[in-house]
Design an enzyme around this catalytic site. Structure first.
Site, PDB file in Angstrom:
ATOM      1  N   ASP A  65      26.553   4.879  41.091  1.00 19.59           N
ATOM      2  CA  ASP A  65      25.144   5.253  41.291  1.00 19.59           C
ATOM      3  C   ASP A  65      24.422   4.297  42.245  1.00 19.59           C
ATOM      4  O   ASP A  65      23.215   4.428  42.446  1.00 19.59           O
ATOM      5  CB  ASP A  65      24.403   5.286  39.942  1.00 19.59           C
ATOM      6  CG  ASP A  65      24.484   6.660  39.270  1.00 19.59           C
ATOM      7  OD1 ASP A  65      24.716   7.656  39.989  1.00 19.59           O
ATOM      8  OD2 ASP A  65      24.315   6.729  38.038  1.00 19.59           O
ATOM      9  N   ASN A  71      16.507   2.460  43.097  1.00 19.63           N
ATOM     10  CA  ASN A  71      16.539   1.734  41.835  1.00 19.63           C
ATOM     11  C   ASN A  71      16.934   0.273  41.983  1.00 19.63           C
ATOM     12  O   ASN A  71      17.204  -0.402  40.994  1.00 19.63           O
ATOM     13  CB  ASN A  71      17.494   2.421  40.850  1.00 19.63           C
ATOM     14  CG  ASN A  71      17.079   3.843  40.536  1.00 19.63           C
ATOM     15  OD1 ASN A  71      17.818   4.788  40.768  1.00 19.63           O
ATOM     16  ND2 ASN A  71      15.858   4.015  40.041  1.00 19.63           N
ATOM     17  N   ARG A  90      24.719   1.111  34.732  1.00 22.67           N
ATOM     18  CA  ARG A  90      24.164   0.726  36.036  1.00 22.67           C
ATOM     19  C   ARG A  90      23.809  -0.762  36.127  1.00 22.67           C
ATOM     20  O   ARG A  90      23.441  -1.239  37.200  1.00 22.67           O
ATOM     21  CB  ARG A  90      22.925   1.584  36.356  1.00 22.67           C
ATOM     22  CG  ARG A  90      23.270   3.061  36.554  1.00 22.67           C
ATOM     23  CD  ARG A  90      22.181   3.812  37.294  1.00 22.67           C
ATOM     24  NE  ARG A  90      21.998   3.322  38.665  1.00 22.67           N
ATOM     25  CZ  ARG A  90      21.076   3.785  39.500  1.00 22.67           C
ATOM     26  NH1 ARG A  90      20.244   4.732  39.114  1.00 22.67           N
ATOM     27  NH2 ARG A  90      20.975   3.290  40.723  1.00 22.67           N
ATOM     28  N   HIS A 168      12.754   9.702  35.907  1.00 25.28           N
ATOM     29  CA  HIS A 168      12.195   8.630  36.751  1.00 25.28           C
ATOM     30  C   HIS A 168      10.913   9.172  37.374  1.00 25.28           C
ATOM     31  O   HIS A 168      10.861  10.346  37.744  1.00 25.28           O
ATOM     32  CB  HIS A 168      13.147   8.284  37.910  1.00 25.28           C
ATOM     33  CG  HIS A 168      14.200   7.279  37.605  1.00 25.28           C
ATOM     34  ND1 HIS A 168      15.483   7.380  38.106  1.00 25.28           N
ATOM     35  CD2 HIS A 168      14.177   6.137  36.870  1.00 25.28           C
ATOM     36  CE1 HIS A 168      16.198   6.343  37.694  1.00 25.28           C
ATOM     37  NE2 HIS A 168      15.431   5.580  36.931  1.00 25.28           N
ATOM     38  N   CYS A 264      15.406   9.024  45.957  1.00 23.54           N
ATOM     39  CA  CYS A 264      16.277   8.131  45.180  1.00 23.54           C
ATOM     40  C   CYS A 264      17.295   7.416  46.071  1.00 23.54           C
ATOM     41  O   CYS A 264      17.766   6.336  45.729  1.00 23.54           O
ATOM     42  CB  CYS A 264      17.093   8.917  44.153  1.00 23.54           C
ATOM     43  SG  CYS A 264      16.142   9.898  43.029  1.00 23.54           S
TER      44      CYS A 264
HETATM   45  N1  ARG Z   1      22.410   8.874  38.184  1.00 22.78           N
HETATM   46  C1  ARG Z   1      21.311   8.052  38.498  1.00 22.78           C
HETATM   47  C2  ARG Z   1      20.636   7.619  37.219  1.00 22.78           C
HETATM   48  O1  ARG Z   1      20.552   8.377  36.311  1.00 22.78           O
HETATM   49  C3  ARG Z   1      20.342   8.741  39.407  1.00 22.78           C
HETATM   50  C4  ARG Z   1      19.231   7.865  39.841  1.00 22.78           C
HETATM   51  C5  ARG Z   1      18.206   8.567  40.621  1.00 22.78           C
HETATM   52  N2  ARG Z   1      17.307   7.647  41.149  1.00 22.78           N
HETATM   53  C6  ARG Z   1      15.982   7.804  41.191  1.00 22.78           C
HETATM   54  N3  ARG Z   1      15.256   6.924  41.760  1.00 22.78           N
HETATM   55  N4  ARG Z   1      15.394   8.813  40.588  1.00 22.78           N
HETATM   56  O2  ARG Z   1      20.198   6.510  37.095  1.00 22.78           O
END
Ligand code: ARG
Length: 703
Positions: A65, A71, A90, A168, A264
């Site tokens: 990710d 993030n 993560r 998010h 993202c």
């Molecule tokens: N698979 C990632 C998670 O769930 C996707 C992150 C998406 N990032 C964002 N800024 N919305 O953390």
């Protein structure tokens, strides 16, 4: 034209859906195509490069990710708050992002351990730099927001996310140039929507529909007048065009499988600071203490659930588990809320559950004067059914006349300072009223387990069939009636005319005659139909013996009213022998006080019916004074009225054929109230049978 804005991206070399940490990933493990992902990412990279500068951070194996560089952290000027990922899947990305920031001259702040915050995924600067919008509810903790405000010296506005598809903030919220805002209101709670509406003028708000939201239309990258996103409906495109934005669509379907899209995949690392603006955070926290059977009685779960439901968040600082069955537990919980208003709502509910301040935080109640008779200060504390104490001049005072939906008035009397629950209309100029939620506590006795089981109606347990439930309630109520009678206690009945129509009149009369009832509350109708039955044999014109309508019977009740009016009162009609039996007759004969509250539909009314509702409420509350139990029999209006004026600790039994009435009354969050859905005539007849069993002498069956 390429602007000086810089974005950080991370190539998808190791991208895949390897685990599930958001709903988009469900069912998509290893379902994304690497080739297509690379192709889509490159397209996005090139589109952005046409308009801005792109920096790259090296992708790391094992951290699929990491492509979602939004993030990495939150940048403002030279400073960056590094992400603390919620999920361990993560967390390993953190050191790589940290290294990149440090190597590129940023000043890196790191949050305490166990305080999740997922960077620009959950924190978005207003494009004019006026403030920071920060999300919480799924990935980031509300308690991280004060750190953002402090370190970045900017005002933080907290928004609560409610829909797990938009976990998010950047999945449903996108500040655009010139103060515009693209967002999906459905992703937020109503309080947050209000906050948004207060900050962003209606003509600047571009609220999108769910269909666009699920295509990640809000997950857009905005560079001046360009808005880059996965996909937009025609109507959204034209809506944006009207206000000067051009949409560039670039498909990112492979990344949608992991729950991310354009925004993202990027992190804006040039965020200019507005020197004239400074930190300001409305997040508040407070530590409360709870004690009692926190686990057994489910108190702690209720407390923590309600904090979250109401938009706050919590941290359990201490929890001393009571080890023995008898011993109580104690917990200290830090409550955070996005604003003082929300904090007040949460704390007032926690107070009902018995939460108190730590001794060192105890403060006096906040008082404000009544400036207009019958009107409380705006922020007045609304009283509940629970025994309450307020702290005045360092002393805890017990509140008198406890009831719900009142204000707590403090006045100086010859006996010293007195705190009283008062209805709004009774507030007088010069009285002080408790406002806010400081210096208020409810007194909860932490009974032992055994006591608890015997004091509450213990058949409340679910899984009981409705027939069996009626029997159980009858058994228990009979037992209580018997006990209360023996100990010289007080039972008050509220009853509607249905008691008479369903043939319950004779049973209720007997209860009164035999000394089980010490007060009766109702309206005009019960008294009229009761006396109609006893004078003319009908109830609302229906022959009670044969169950058929009597010719001209619909006039019967008026004749009865007329007769009683001639005598001047029910008591006089009874004394004169015009009424020779029934509920009202027994009340008069046995000196049982009753109050009949009038209403707009009353015929007559009877001379005893109190048509002044304020006086009627006063009569009612006098009669229930000191009651041990209130039996509510098929009268929604009068029962709810009584429920409102009854403090906790009084057992309430509500019998009605309409489940809605029963639920409303028995759901007072107190263990002493119980409801049963059944025919009230039948209930009363079973109740008397059961009382007979309890009172008839035991005759051994010999031989
Ligand atoms: N698979 C990632 C998670 O769930 C996707 C992150 C998406 N990032 C964002 N800024 N919305 O953390």
């Amino acid at each position: 034209m390429v602007s000086q804005i810089r974005f950080l991206m991370c190539a998808p070399d190791h991208y895949d859906v390897d685990y599930v940490i958001n709903p988009w990933m469900e069912g998509n493990i290893h379902k994304s195509s690497r080739d297509r992902a690379v192709e889509q990412w490159n397209k996005l990279y090139n589109v952005i490069k046409d308009h801005a500068i792109v920096d790259l951070v090296a992708p790391e194996k094992g951290w699929p990710d990491m492509v979602f560089s939004a993030n990495a952290g939150l940048v403002l000027g030279e400073n960056v708050v590094l992400s603390r990922f919620l999920h361990k899947e993560r967390q390993g990305e953190e050191p790589y992002f940290q290294r990149w920031f440090e190597e590129n001259g940023f000043n890196v702040y790191t949050l305490p351990k166990d305080l999740p915050f997922e960077g620009a995924g959950d924190a978005l600067l207003d494009r004019e730099g006026r403030w920071l919008w920060a999300g919480y509810g799924f990935r980031s903790e509300l308690d991280s927001h004060p750190f953002l405000a402090k370190w970045l010296d900017i005002e933080v506005i907290s928004l609560r996310l409610m829909d797990e598809r938009f976990y998010h903030l950047d999945t449903c919220f996108c500040p655009l140039a010139n103060g515009y805002l693209l967002y999906y209101p459905g992703a937020f709670d109503s309080y947050s929507n209000r906050v948004i509406e207060m900050r962003v003028a209606p003509e600047k708000r571009i609220a999108i529909m769910e269909a666009d939201a699920v295509n990640f239309a809000c997950n857009a990258v905005n560079v001046d007048s360009i808005v880059i996103m996965n996909k937009a409906s025609d109507s959204l495109k034209s809506r944006l065009a009207e206000v000067g934005f051009q949409v560039i669509e670039t498909p990112l379907t492979e990344f949608l499988k992991a729950g991310g899209a354009a925004k993202c995949l990027t992190l804006r690392v040039t965020e200019p600071v507005r020197e004239e603006l400074h930190a300001n955070v409305s997040v508040e926290s407070r530590v409360v203490r709870m004690e009692g059977h926190l686990l057994d009685a489910g108190l702690i779960n209720r407390a923590l659930d309600l904090i979250v439901e109401m938009g706050g968040s919590f941290q359990v600082l201490k929890f001393n588990l009571g080890e023995q069955r008898q011993s109580t537990s104690a917990a200290e919980v830090r409550v955070s809320a996005p604003s003082h208003d929300v904090m007040e709502e949460i704390i007032s509910q926690l107070i009902d559950l018995g939460a108190v301040d730590l001794p060192q935080d105890e403060r006096d109640s906040k008082l404000e004067p009544v400036l207009q008779a019958g009107v409380a200060p705006d922020d007045f504390y609304v009283s509940t059914i629970y025994p309450t104490e307020v702290r005045v001049n360092g002393q805890w005072l017990k509140v008198e006349n406890q009831r719900m939906d009142g204000a707590i008035a403090i006045s100086q009397t010859s006996n010293g300072i007195v705190a009283k629950c008062k209805l709004l209309r009774d507030l007088e100029i010069g009285e002080q009223v408790v406002v806010d939620v400081l210096g208020i506590r409810t007194i909860r006795k932490a009974e032992s387990r055994e006591q608890r089981n015997s004091q509450e109606f213990s058949f409340m347990s679910s899984g009981v069939s409705s027939e069996r439930r009626v029997e159980l309630v009858v058994e228990q109520v009979a037992w209580e009636l018997r006990k209360i009678k023996d100990s010289g206690g007080k039972v008050v009945v509220t009853a509607g005319p249905v008691v008479i129509h369903t043939g319950g009149g004779e049973h209720l009369s007997r209860l009164i005659r035999e000394g089980y009832v010490q007060g009766l509350l109702g309206g005009n109708a019960i008294a009229v139909h009761d006396m109609e039955q006893n004078i003319l044999g009908t109830s609302l014109g229906v022959d009670m013996k044969r169950g058929v309508a009597v010719r001209g019977g619909h006039r019967h009740h008026l004749k009865v009213i007329n007769t009683v009016r001639r005598f001047g009162s029910i008591a006089k009609a009874v004394e004169a022998g015009a009424v020779r039996g029934g509920v009202m007759y027994e009340c008069v004969k046995n000196n049982i006080p009753f109050s009949l509250a009038g209403s707009i539909r009353d015929d007559g009314p009877l001379p005893d019916t109190q048509m002044n509702l304020i006086l009627a409420q006063q009569e009612y509350s006098q009669i229930i004074q000191g009651a041990d139990m209130i039996l509510m029999l098929s009268s929604m209006l009068h029962s709810i009225g009584v429920g409102n004026m009854t403090p906790a600790g009084v057992k309430m039994v509500c019998v009605d054929i309409n489940p809605a009435v029963v639920t409303k009354l028995s759901d007072r969050g107190s263990i002493e109230s119980v409801g049963v859905v059944t025919d009230v005539g039948l209930f009363l007849s079973l109740l008397l049978q059961q009382l007979d069993k309890l009172t008839s002498p035991y005759v051994a069956n010999v031989g």
